[in-house]
Motif scaffolding. Structure first.
Motif, PDB file in Angstrom:
ATOM      1  N   CYS A 188      47.061  25.137   6.800  1.00  0.00           N
ATOM      2  CA  CYS A 188      47.848  24.825   5.695  1.00  0.00           C
ATOM      3  C   CYS A 188      49.226  25.304   5.835  1.00  0.00           C
ATOM      4  O   CYS A 188      49.666  26.170   6.216  1.00  0.00           O
ATOM      5  CB  CYS A 188      47.484  25.361   4.175  1.00  0.00           C
ATOM      6  SG  CYS A 188      45.680  24.973   4.200  1.00  0.00           S
ATOM      7  N   CYS A 201      50.836  28.038   4.048  1.00  0.00           N
ATOM      8  CA  CYS A 201      49.816  29.146   3.929  1.00  0.00           C
ATOM      9  C   CYS A 201      50.559  30.807   4.092  1.00  0.00           C
ATOM     10  O   CYS A 201      51.369  30.921   5.182  1.00  0.00           O
ATOM     11  CB  CYS A 201      48.917  29.233   4.911  1.00  0.00           C
ATOM     12  SG  CYS A 201      47.694  30.679   5.110  1.00  0.00           S
ATOM     13  N   HIS A 211      42.580  25.442   9.398  1.00  0.00           N
ATOM     14  CA  HIS A 211      42.996  24.590   8.449  1.00  0.00           C
ATOM     15  C   HIS A 211      44.536  24.338   8.570  1.00  0.00           C
ATOM     16  O   HIS A 211      45.063  23.304   8.129  1.00  0.00           O
ATOM     17  CB  HIS A 211      42.650  24.835   7.090  1.00  0.00           C
ATOM     18  CG  HIS A 211      41.088  24.808   6.984  1.00  0.00           C
ATOM     19  ND1 HIS A 211      40.311  25.495   6.135  1.00  0.00           N
ATOM     20  CD2 HIS A 211      40.091  23.994   7.640  1.00  0.00           C
ATOM     21  CE1 HIS A 211      38.938  25.321   6.106  1.00  0.00           C
ATOM     22  NE2 HIS A 211      38.817  24.216   7.140  1.00  0.00           N
ATOM     23  N   ASP A 231      39.854  31.239   6.061  1.00  0.00           N
ATOM     24  CA  ASP A 231      38.879  30.278   5.548  1.00  0.00           C
ATOM     25  C   ASP A 231      37.511  30.611   6.068  1.00  0.00           C
ATOM     26  O   ASP A 231      37.507  30.577   7.481  1.00  0.00           O
ATOM     27  CB  ASP A 231      39.203  28.833   5.482  1.00  0.00           C
ATOM     28  CG  ASP A 231      38.454  28.126   4.504  1.00  0.00           C
ATOM     29  OD1 ASP A 231      37.008  28.295   4.345  1.00  0.00           O
ATOM     30  OD2 ASP A 231      38.927  27.290   3.651  1.00  0.00           O
TER      31      ASP A 231
END
Ligand code: SF4
Length: 322
Positions: free
Chosen positions: A38, A41, A36, A86
């Motif tokens: 981000c 993060c 993902h 995740d």
């Protein structure tokens, strides 16, 4: 393009977390790194972070998990996915492993708690729906602003897809909380943004949200500078932290750069007021806000027969005394 490196995990699969909110149940990561991507993060600052665009997939997780559980006298009430990645990354190997592990745990009466910003595939959703009472879901969503979200969470589904998924989870009878984390000061903490989001969450059937503001570590600052080319976006964001200092985070016994206490207090107060108007309750993460919060954010949900451990009681009692 993501590089998937298949590795055998040598350490235990079921891992205790240093986060007080997660101290009651074991946690599992299927990967190191997360597709993902981000840009805020916190795992980017970890020594195990494999680098941008790479994930280390632990291919022996299911085998090791079964071995570990077979050796335990008492099975955990539930397992949390995942503290540092995740579980619904759009990678076939990860999703297949997630399905097998979920199915194994659920069929043996154990619970599943997860936090995701990803898309839950239909077969996983059906499995979770079949065992709805054994599932606690948290979905990360901080704004309905598509453009902003795609800057900070570039490979996660857009807000409307996450809202639809939240609605599906709630309608299935799965206890579902939405996580506003990280709230970005100056970008997603204003009343209009919070009203818009709370209204949409109410419409999706949500009744409880958990929240925390952005915290910075050196690796996160580096990432923000690398990915945000628009100085008009980056500079005001980082400037908000100048008056703050370092605060200890109960997890990992480390410190992070935080917004000043009063700034965070005011953001949470604004969120509470707006959320209440929409009938939503708010939990502020005490692990990340030991100077302000007195509650668990319930990241892993509540599980019967799994009482709060002394360390967690200490954390929240200390906060209450302040
Ligand atoms: S989804 Fe979670 S673990 Fe994955 S990159 Fe985003 S913040 Fe990190």
């Amino acid at each position: 393009m993501v590089e998937i490196v298949q590795v055998d995990r040598k350490s235990a699969v079921l891992t205790p977390s240093s986060l007080a909110c997660l101290s009651r149940i074991p946690t599992v990561n299927l990967t190191a790194g997360c597709t993902h991507g981000c840009i805020y993060c916190y795992t980017r600052a970890y020594s195990t972070y494999p680098g941008e665009g790479t994930i280390m997939f632990y291919r022996n997780t299911f085998t090791k998990l079964r071995e570990e559980l077979s050796r335990k006298r008492t099975r955990p009430a539930a397992v949390y996915f995942s503290p540092s990645s995740d579980v619904f990354q759009p990678v076939p190997e990860v999703l297949d492993m997630a399905y097998d592990v979920f199915q194994y745990l659920l069929k043996r009466g154990m619970g599943i708690a997860f936090l995701t910003k990803g898309h839950i595939p239909e077969r996983h959703m059906q499995l979770l729906q079949t065992h709805a009472s054994q599932v606690r879901a948290q979905v990360g969503l901080t704004t309905l602003d598509r453009e902003l979200l795609s800057t900070f969470e570039p490979h996660s589904p857009p807000p409307e897809a996450r809202l639809a998924q939240i609605g599906q989870l709630v309608a299935s009878g799965i206890m579902t909380q939405v996580r506003l984390d990280p709230i970005l000061p100056g970008l997603t903490d204003d009343a209009a943004t919070l009203k818009c989001l709370c209204s949409a969450l109410k419409g999706a059937g949500v009744s409880q949200i958990a929240a925390s503001t952005l915290f910075l570590r050196a690796g996160v600052v580096y990432s923000l500078k690398q990915h945000i080319r628009d100085a008009a976006l980056l500079k005001p964001l980082l400037a908000q932290f100048k008056a703050g200092g370092r605060i200890p985070i109960h997890a990992e016994k480390s410190t992070v750069f935080a917004l000043p206490t009063e700034v965070r207090r005011s953001i949470y107060a604004r969120l509470r007021e707006i959320a209440q108007a929409y009938g939503l309750s708010v939990r502020v993460c005490a692990c990340k806000n030991p100077d302000l919060a007195t509650e668990s954010c319930s990241i892993a949900g509540e599980w019967a027969g799994n009482p709060t451990k002394p360390r967690q009681q200490n954390l929240f009692n200390e906060a209450e005394r302040e």
